[in-house]
Scaffold this motif. Structure first.
Motif, PDB file in Angstrom:
ATOM      1  N   ASP A  57       0.824  -1.215   0.000  1.00  0.00           N
ATOM      2  CA  ASP A  57       0.000   0.000   0.000  1.00  0.00           C
ATOM      3  C   ASP A  57       0.854   1.258   0.000  1.00  0.00           C
ATOM      4  N   TYR A  58       2.118   1.130   0.472  1.00  0.00           N
ATOM      5  CA  TYR A  58       2.997   2.292   0.504  1.00  0.00           C
ATOM      6  C   TYR A  58       3.940   2.338  -0.690  1.00  0.00           C
ATOM      7  N   GLY A  59       3.919   1.301  -1.531  1.00  0.00           N
ATOM      8  CA  GLY A  59       4.676   1.310  -2.780  1.00  0.00           C
ATOM      9  C   GLY A  59       6.182   1.346  -2.609  1.00  0.00           C
ATOM     10  N   ASP A  60       6.713   0.773  -1.546  1.00  0.00           N
ATOM     11  CA  ASP A  60       8.155   0.749  -1.316  1.00  0.00           C
ATOM     12  C   ASP A  60       8.685  -0.634  -1.669  1.00  0.00           C
ATOM     13  N   ASP A  61       9.345  -0.753  -2.822  1.00  0.00           N
ATOM     14  CA  ASP A  61       9.831  -2.050  -3.290  1.00  0.00           C
ATOM     15  C   ASP A  61      10.929  -2.610  -2.387  1.00  0.00           C
ATOM     16  N   HIS A  62      11.749  -1.724  -1.828  1.00  0.00           N
ATOM     17  CA  HIS A  62      12.819  -2.199  -0.948  1.00  0.00           C
ATOM     18  C   HIS A  62      12.246  -2.853   0.306  1.00  0.00           C
ATOM     19  N   LEU A  63      11.242  -2.235   0.900  1.00  0.00           N
ATOM     20  CA  LEU A  63      10.610  -2.822   2.076  1.00  0.00           C
ATOM     21  C   LEU A  63       9.839  -4.085   1.722  1.00  0.00           C
ATOM     22  N   THR A  89      16.456   1.246   7.541  1.00  0.00           N
ATOM     23  CA  THR A  89      15.476   0.245   7.095  1.00  0.00           C
ATOM     24  C   THR A  89      14.558  -0.152   8.235  1.00  0.00           C
ATOM     25  N   ALA A  90      15.116  -0.307   9.431  1.00  0.00           N
ATOM     26  CA  ALA A  90      14.299  -0.710  10.576  1.00  0.00           C
ATOM     27  C   ALA A  90      13.251   0.353  10.908  1.00  0.00           C
ATOM     28  N   HIS A  91      13.630   1.616  10.882  1.00  0.00           N
ATOM     29  CA  HIS A  91      12.683   2.685  11.177  1.00  0.00           C
ATOM     30  C   HIS A  91      11.573   2.735  10.119  1.00  0.00           C
ATOM     31  N   ARG A  92      11.933   2.642   8.850  1.00  0.00           N
ATOM     32  CA  ARG A  92      10.933   2.695   7.788  1.00  0.00           C
ATOM     33  C   ARG A  92       9.983   1.511   7.866  1.00  0.00           C
ATOM     34  N   LEU A  93      10.547   0.326   8.104  1.00  0.00           N
ATOM     35  CA  LEU A  93       9.713  -0.868   8.169  1.00  0.00           C
ATOM     36  C   LEU A  93       8.802  -0.819   9.390  1.00  0.00           C
ATOM     37  N   THR A  94       9.323  -0.318  10.506  1.00  0.00           N
ATOM     38  CA  THR A  94       8.501  -0.216  11.716  1.00  0.00           C
ATOM     39  C   THR A  94       7.311   0.707  11.499  1.00  0.00           C
ATOM     40  N   GLU A  95       7.557   1.871  10.913  1.00  0.00           N
ATOM     41  CA  GLU A  95       6.477   2.823  10.683  1.00  0.00           C
ATOM     42  C   GLU A  95       5.446   2.282   9.690  1.00  0.00           C
ATOM     43  N   THR A  96       5.944   1.617   8.646  1.00  0.00           N
ATOM     44  CA  THR A  96       5.030   1.094   7.624  1.00  0.00           C
ATOM     45  C   THR A  96       4.150  -0.011   8.180  1.00  0.00           C
ATOM     46  N   LEU A  97       4.742  -0.957   8.902  1.00  0.00           N
ATOM     47  CA  LEU A  97       3.974  -2.076   9.445  1.00  0.00           C
ATOM     48  C   LEU A  97       3.044  -1.607  10.574  1.00  0.00           C
ATOM     49  N   PHE A 102       0.604  -4.008  12.116  1.00  0.00           N
ATOM     50  CA  PHE A 102       1.575  -5.030  12.512  1.00  0.00           C
ATOM     51  C   PHE A 102       2.776  -4.361  13.196  1.00  0.00           C
ATOM     52  N   PRO A 103       2.636  -3.915  14.425  1.00  0.00           N
ATOM     53  CA  PRO A 103       3.766  -3.249  15.088  1.00  0.00           C
ATOM     54  C   PRO A 103       4.873  -4.227  15.449  1.00  0.00           C
ATOM     55  N   LEU A 104       6.116  -3.842  15.168  1.00  0.00           N
ATOM     56  CA  LEU A 104       7.284  -4.621  15.586  1.00  0.00           C
ATOM     57  C   LEU A 104       7.635  -4.209  17.010  1.00  0.00           C
ATOM     58  N   THR A 105       7.677  -5.174  17.928  1.00  0.00           N
ATOM     59  CA  THR A 105       7.752  -4.833  19.345  1.00  0.00           C
ATOM     60  C   THR A 105       9.051  -5.254  20.019  1.00  0.00           C
ATOM     61  N   GLN A 106       9.787  -6.215  19.468  1.00  0.00           N
ATOM     62  CA  GLN A 106      11.000  -6.696  20.127  1.00  0.00           C
ATOM     63  C   GLN A 106      12.165  -6.659  19.144  1.00  0.00           C
ATOM     64  N   TRP A 107      13.343  -6.338  19.672  1.00  0.00           N
ATOM     65  CA  TRP A 107      14.514  -6.208  18.817  1.00  0.00           C
ATOM     66  C   TRP A 107      15.697  -6.958  19.420  1.00  0.00           C
ATOM     67  N   ALA A 108      16.427  -7.662  18.549  1.00  0.00           N
ATOM     68  CA  ALA A 108      17.686  -8.308  18.927  1.00  0.00           C
ATOM     69  C   ALA A 108      18.630  -8.151  17.753  1.00  0.00           C
ATOM     70  N   MET A 109      19.767  -7.515  17.991  1.00  0.00           N
ATOM     71  CA  MET A 109      20.733  -7.313  16.910  1.00  0.00           C
ATOM     72  C   MET A 109      22.130  -7.201  17.490  1.00  0.00           C
ATOM     73  N   LEU A 118      16.081   2.004  18.521  1.00  0.00           N
ATOM     74  CA  LEU A 118      14.808   1.539  17.965  1.00  0.00           C
ATOM     75  C   LEU A 118      13.737   1.523  19.040  1.00  0.00           C
ATOM     76  N   PRO A 119      12.491   1.811  18.661  1.00  0.00           N
ATOM     77  CA  PRO A 119      11.401   1.781  19.639  1.00  0.00           C
ATOM     78  C   PRO A 119      11.019   0.349  19.981  1.00  0.00           C
ATOM     79  N   GLY A 120      10.333   0.183  21.091  1.00  0.00           N
ATOM     80  CA  GLY A 120       9.874  -1.137  21.483  1.00  0.00           C
ATOM     81  C   GLY A 120      10.803  -1.782  22.481  1.00  0.00           C
ATOM     82  N   GLN A 121      10.513  -3.039  22.786  1.00  0.00           N
ATOM     83  CA  GLN A 121      11.276  -3.764  23.796  1.00  0.00           C
ATOM     84  C   GLN A 121      12.572  -4.299  23.202  1.00  0.00           C
TER      85      GLN A 121
END
Length: 462
Positions: A57-63, A89-97, A102-109, A118-121
Motif C-alpha cells: 500500500d505504501y509502494g516501497d519495493d525495498h521494504l 530500514t528498521a525505522h521505515r519498516l517499523t512505521e510502515t507495518l 503489525f507493530p514490531l515490538t521486540q529487537w535483537a541485533m 529503535l522503539p519497542g522492547q
C-alpha cells in the motif's frame, strides 16, 4: 501476528467452536473467532498476504523485498553492511507495518547502538542460558545466536533413555540443523536409523542391545560439540573482496552421499577467505546402488545446493565452481554423446540446466570436504578448525589447484551406456513382381496372375 488479521464475516462460520465450563451441566456455548488463529490451515497464507499488502500500500519495493524474503512468520531476519542502513530500514519498516496494524515490538541485533535507537522492547537476556552465561542469546530457527558476538553456538543434546524405534527417532528428530552445519555428525545418526529400519522392528518394540549401545555411544558424544562458535557473518570484516566465488563439493560412499557449499572471498592482495554456507547429506537407499550412481546423486545434490545458495543469499557470485572426485561422473557431464541410459541422462540433464559442463572440476578424494558428509564424523573429530568449516586449503591460494585429468571416452561396455541401434533403409532393385504388387491392391489377384504366368510358362515349354 495471526490475531492482527480479522476474518471476513462470510467466512466466520468456519471458525466456530463449542465451549463449556468444566463441571457444568449446561449445553455448551457457541463462539466464533473474529481473527485468524494458530492451527487453522488458512491462517499462514492469509496473514502473510496481509503483511505483504500492508507494505504494498505504501509502494516501497525495498521494504517489500524485506517482507517477502526476510520474514519468517512474524520474525524479521535480515543483515546489513552498515549500521546506518540497518537503522534506516528498521525505522521505515517499523512505521510502515505499524500503520498496517503489525507493530514490531521486540529487537535483537548485534549492534548495540542501533538496538538502543529503535522503539519497542529490546531483548536483554530474554533467553536463560543453562550454563549461567550472562550474555543474552536468542534462538533463530533452532540455532543459538549470541547477538552480542553475532555468532552461532553449535551443539546438540538428546536423552539416552530410549530403547525403541519411536524413542530414538523422536530424539534424533529434535536436533534441528537447517543449514547443515552438523551434517557430518548427524549422518552417523541417520545411518543408525537405517540399520534400525532394516529388521523391521515395531515402533514400540525394544531394539537389539547392539543398536542400543550404538545409540547411547553416539548420544553421549554430543556434549563434545558444546562450545563450537561459528561467526554468523560470512564475509570477512575490514576487508574488501575483489571477487566472490561459490564453490560446491559433492561426494559419495557406500553409506550415502553429501554436498557442501563455500563462499570464497578473493582480495586484491591475492589472499582469500572461505566461509561455509550450507550442506546436505543423504543415505544410500536400502536397495543396492552402484558407486557411480551414488556419485551422480551427490553431484545432483551439489547442483541443487548451488541454486539454493544463489537464490537465498544477496551475494552476487561472479563465478561458480563445482568439484567432484568421480572421473566417471565428470565424463558423463562433459560427454557430448546421447547414448547414456535414462536414469543417468535425466540427472545429467538436471545438472546442465543450472550449470555448464566447463564449471565442473576434479578434486582428489582425500581433500574433498564433502567426504565428511558422505561418511560422517565423530564428535571428537569435530571442531571449528576442521576443514568442514574452513574448506580445503587449496581454496586459500591462487595457484596449485587440482587439475582435471584426461577423461576417458565412454566405453561401449559401460553399463550406463546404451547399445548403439542401427537404423537404416534397404532398397532392392525393382522387378516385375514388385511392379505387379504396386499395381494391384489385393493379394489373391496377385497370386492368380502369378499362377497364370507360371502355367503359361510351363505349357510353353511342353
Amino acid at each position: 501476528m495471526f490475531h492482527q488479521v480479522r476474518v471476513w464475516s462470510i467466512d466466520g462460520q468456519a471458525f466456530r467452536f463449542l465451549w463449556y465450563e468444566p463441571g457444568s451441566s449446561q449445553p455448551p456455548d457457541v463462539y466464533q473467532m473474529d481473527v485468524h488463529f494458530f492451527g487453522a490451515a488458512s491462517s499462514p497464507s492469509v496473514c502473510s498476504n496481509a503483511l505483504q499488502q500492508a507494505v504494498k500500500d505504501y509502494g516501497d519495493d525495498h521494504l517489500l523485498k524485506q517482507i517477502t524474503k526476510h520474514f519468517y512468520v512474524d520474525n524479521w531476519l535480515a543483515s546489513f553492511s552498515t549500521a546506518a542502513e540497518a537503522l534506516s530500514t528498521a525505522h521505515r519498516l517499523t512505521e510502515t507495518l505499524k500503520a498496517g496494524g503489525f507493530p514490531l515490538t521486540q529487537w535483537a541485533m548485534s549492534n548495540n547502538a542501533v538496538r538502543q535507537s529503535l522503539p519497542g522492547q529490546r531483548l536483554e537476556g530474554a533467553v536463560v542460558n543453562m550454563d549461567l552465561d550472562a550474555k543474552p542469546i536468542e534462538r533463530t530457527l533452532g540455532l543459538v545466536w549470541i547477538f552480542s558476538r553475532d555468532a552461532f553456538i553449535l551443539g546438540a543434546s538428546v536423552l539416552t533413555d530410549g530403547r525403541t524405534k519411536r524413542d530414538i527417532m523422536k530424539a534424533i528428530s529434535s536436533i534441528f540443523d537447517p543449514l547443515g552445519f552438523l551434517s557430518p555428525i548427524l549422518f552417523q545418526a541417520k545411518f543408525l536409523i537405517q540399520d534400525i529400519w532394516r529388521p523391521k522392528f515395531d515402533w514400540d518394540f525394544e531394539l537389539d542391545q547392539n543398536l542400543i549401545d550404538r545409540w547411547i555411544h553416539w548420544a553421549n558424544s554430543l556434549p563434545l560439540l558444546n562450545g563450537l562458535v561459528l561467526d554468523r557473518c560470512i564475509s570477512p570484516t575490514g576487508k574488501d573482496a575483489s571477487t566472490i566465488e561459490l564453490h560446491v563439493f559433492g561426494d559419495a560412499s557406500e553409506m550415502g552421499f553429501g554436498a557442501v557449499c563455500y563462499a570464497r572471498f578473493v582480495h586484491p592482495n591475492g589472499t582469500a577467505d572461505i566461509s561455509i554456507l550450507l550442506s546436505k547429506s543423504r543415505l544410500a537407499p536400502l536397495k543396492f546402488m552402484t558407486i557411480p550412481r551414488l556419485e551422480l546423486n551427490a553431484v545432483v545434490l551439489a547442483a541443487r545446493l548451488a541454486v539454493q545458495a544463489k537464490e537465498e543469499h544477496d551475494i552476487i557470485f561472479r563465478k561458480t565452481i563445482y568439484w567432484s572426485d568421480s572421473s566417471t561422473v565428470l565424463s558423463w557431464i562433459k560427454s557430448r554423446s546421447c547414448r547414456i541410459n535414462v536414469y543417468v541422462g535425466n540427472r545429467i540433464g538436471e545438472i546442465l540446466e543450472s550449470s555448464s559442463s566447463t564449471e565442473w572440476n576434479y578434486v582428489p578424494s582425500f581433500i574433498n570436504p564433502a567426504d565428511d558428509a558422505s561418511r560422517g564424523l565423530t564428535a571428537a573429530e569435530f571442531d571449528i578448525r576442521h576443514r568442514w568449516f574452513s574448506g580445503p586449503k587449496f581454496l586459500k591460494v591462487l595457484t596449485n589447484w587440482p587439475c582435471l585429468p584426461s577423461l576417458p571416452p565412454l566405453e561401449a561396455d559401460d553399463p550406463e551406456v546404451r547399445e548403439a541401434t542401427w537404423v537404416g533403409q534397404v532398397q532392392l532393385p525393382d522387378n516385375e513382381i514388385d511392379q505387379l504388387i504396386a499395381r494391384k491392391s489385393r493379394v489373391h489377384i496377385v497370386i492368380r496372375i502369378v499362377a497364370y504366368m507360371l502355367r503359361f510358362i510351363a505349357n510353353a515349354r511342353t
